[in-house]
Design an enzyme around this catalytic site. Structure first.
Site, PDB file in Angstrom:
ATOM      1  N   CYS A 153       0.998  -1.293   0.052  1.00  0.00           N
ATOM      2  CA  CYS A 153      -0.188  -0.012   0.073  1.00  0.00           C
ATOM      3  C   CYS A 153       0.734   1.308  -0.071  1.00  0.00           C
ATOM      4  CB  CYS A 153      -1.051   0.019   1.239  1.00  0.00           C
ATOM      5  SG  CYS A 153      -2.125  -1.381   1.394  1.00  0.00           S
ATOM      6  N   HIS A 286      -2.870   8.131   6.410  1.00  0.00           N
ATOM      7  CA  HIS A 286      -3.343   6.598   5.823  1.00  0.00           C
ATOM      8  C   HIS A 286      -4.438   6.135   6.275  1.00  0.00           C
ATOM      9  CE1 HIS A 286      -2.075   3.028   3.782  1.00  0.00           C
ATOM     10  NE2 HIS A 286      -2.212   2.407   5.208  1.00  0.00           N
ATOM     11  N   HIS A 322      -9.985   2.021   0.420  1.00  0.00           N
ATOM     12  CA  HIS A 322      -8.618   2.016   0.262  1.00  0.00           C
ATOM     13  C   HIS A 322      -8.291   1.452  -0.953  1.00  0.00           C
ATOM     14  CE1 HIS A 322      -4.364   1.206   1.419  1.00  0.00           C
ATOM     15  NE2 HIS A 322      -4.603   0.285   2.399  1.00  0.00           N
TER      16      HIS A 322
END
Length: 572
Positions: A153, A286, A322
């Site tokens: 990620c 995040h 996400h």
């Protein structure tokens, strides 16, 4: 050198360009919705899908019927917008991804086993999906002009960092950097086995948060020397102020309770930018809405700010979901929009505070935004932070030495094992071999903790990937175990070495076919030239899998077992 941003491109669940994205952000309109295109049997989970089918994407892009991964289609759309906005061609394309062409792999793996051709299986290689995007950008495809970081990620944010380093060392003149990722059944079910998906729209930093919603999309920045941008009359949208990558070295999927890696990454980015934490106007967190991430990131932010007043903070994943490897590119582009339009995006659906958790912005704030800190944290504790500013910040330059820069200690094969029984319990045989040769290489070089750990892999961790893929198809997405998914990401071995050695330094993985090692060395040489590292452990890793080679035979390819480790030391 001052690194200017002259173009951005965004595709996500809240819009297929910057204008649509900006409107959704200002109107606080989320793109999280019931599943439409993915086709999983687990439709109870909402997702952040781009609101176009593959055929509709191809039509908008003016492409023919040639099968392309959805990752590539999304990437082409966002990259074209960024280059169009910049109004100048780019000579370097760096795009992070993990999923790559997994959507086609899923389709063709099933086709192959019922007697149909599977020639498009080549897109399984992460770098192949990047190459497909680059082919549509009218770029000069010289060696090392196309690079694919694959660090889960944090991939897109690491792509931005590498692009900056290549500008600073003269290896690139104008680069398009970021990442692209589509939803696939493989990584959707992988996250499901970890039990971190929410059946409701996600609520980052809320006391009652219950997990993330997966999303998809692409986000890119065009970066170049400010002097070049001014000389051609380009509009400058912002600047790269500083950046840093560290490794949490704690766990393959969980963040440490104190957020050590996140803290070090944010601190390093601020130090490069020459800014105090109190000068940051906005932190784009995040913020995945998982219990672990939000608590860990909150702890890191509190430690970073100390007694300073907390700046505005929010997670835009409540808008987009996400988007995993693309998240750093999408969110960096959102930060550029925030600076240029004077606002801070809301953290949607937040209601209740909890001890130890950051309290985010819950409504759009209209205020000047001069300096932004953007975070992207990945599996294996790969932690990256980027400072974006509305003014130029001088970053050092260096001449890349083509020879005499490093000395090498090389280990290729070992008959003895330097892995303990407890360590080996969840490793594949090739992983055990690689850990052994890496430890031997470090011993021979007399180095306990290298400044960087960098891995090159063409196919990634194929044994576990194929195990999870086969189980997923055979069980109809039902009886799946998390371990194969946890160890399926390309950066598994680099993060594993960091965890085993307690190494918090720079950590990266590159997957660009047979150019993977050359890409890794481009990164290492750049960092050595810029004075950030003196030593690096370089890993080469691939696994031979019979079932996969059967399919690859259709395109004249095959996998092989590779476990090599080298230690590079900068000559003084």
């Amino acid at each position: 050198m001052k690194i200017a941003i002259t173009g951005i491109g965004i595709v996500s669940a809240i819009g297929c360009n910057c204008a649509e994205t900006l409107q959704s952000l200002l109107e606080q309109r989320s793109g999280i919705a019931p599943m439409c295109y993915l086709g999983s049997v687990h439709s109870e989970y909402p997702v952040g899908e781009v609101k176009l089918s593959n055929d509709e994407l191809r039509q908008r892009l003016g492409l023919g019927d040639e099968p392309l991964p959805r990752t590539s289609l999304l990437g082409i759309m966002a990259a074209r917008e960024a280059i169009s906005m910049s109004q100048a061609p780019c000579d370097t394309f760096i795009s992070g991804t993990t999923v790559g062409g997994m959507d086609l792999t899923e389709q063709h793996w099933q086709d192959y086993h019922v007697g149909k051709a599977a020639e498009n299986i080549r897109f399984h290689e992460a770098g192949e999906s990047t190459r497909a995007i680059a082919e549509q950008l009218s770029m000069d495809h010289s060696p090392l002009s196309i690079i694919t970081p694959s660090t889960a990620c944090s991939s897109a944010l690491n792509a931005i960092m590498l692009g900056c380093d290549m500008l600073r060392t003269g290896q690139a003149k104008r680069a398009i950097v970021g990442g692209a990722e589509s939803l696939s059944l493989f990584h959707f079910n992988g996250f499901r086995t970890l039990m971190i998906l929410d059946q409701q729209p996600c609520r980052p930093f809320d006391a009652n948060r219950n997990g993330l919603n997966l999303g998809e999309g692409a986000g890119y920045l065009v970066i170049e020397n400010e002097a070049d941008a001014i000389a051609r009359g380009a509009k400058i949208l912002g600047y790269i102020g500083g950046y840093a990558n560290t490794c949490d070295a704690y766990h393959q999927t969980a963040s440490s309770p104190d957020g050590e890696g996140a803290y070090m990454a944010m601190k390093g980015a601020l130090e490069m930018a020459g800014l105090q934490a109190s000068e940051i106007d906005y932190i784009n967190a995040h913020g995945t809405a998982t219990p672990n991430n939000d608590a860990s990131e909150s702890a890191a932010v509190r430690r970073l700010l100390g007694v300073c007043k907390l700046p505005a903070i929010s997670s835009t994943k409540a808008f987009t979901g996400h988007t995993t490897s693309a998240s750093g590119g999408i969110e960096a582009a959102i930060c550029v929009l925030a600076m240029n339009h004077g606002f801070v995006p809301a953290n949607l659906r937040w209601e209740l505070t909890a001890e130890g958790l950051t309290t985010p912005v819950t409504q759009t704030l209209h205020q000047p935004v001069h300096h932004v800190l953007c975070n992207a944290f990945g599996f294996g504790g790969n932690e990256s932070s980027l400072v974006l500013s509305d003014r130029g910040i001088d970053l050092s330059e260096a001449i890349l030495e083509e020879s005499g820069l490093v000395q090498k200690v090389d280990e290729q094969m070992l008959t003895e094992s330097l892995v303990t029984a407890s360590e080996a319990r969840r490793m594949t045989p090739q992983m055990r071999q690689l850990v052994s040769v890496a430890r031997k290489a470090l011993q021979d070089a007399g180095i306990e903790q290298p400044d960087a750990i960098v891995c090159a892999t063409q196919w990634g961790c194929m044994l576990q990937s194929m195990r999870f893929l086969q189980d997923m198809i055979a069980s109809g997405e039902q009886e799946l175990k998390p371990t194969p998914f946890i160890q399926s990401t390309h950066n598994t071995v680099a993060s594993l070495m960091a965890i085993l050695t307690g190494n918090h330094g720079y950590n990266a993985t590159y997957s660009q076919g047979k150019q993977s090692l050359a890409c890794a060395m481009t990164d290492i040489r750049s960092q050595m030239a810029l004075g950030r590292i003196r030593s690096a452990l370089v890993l080469e890793f691939d696994e031979q899998v019979d079932a996969w080679d059967e399919v690859l035979a259709l395109i004249g390819e095959r996998t092989q077992n590779i476990a090599r480790a080298c230690v590079y030391i900068k000559n003084e």
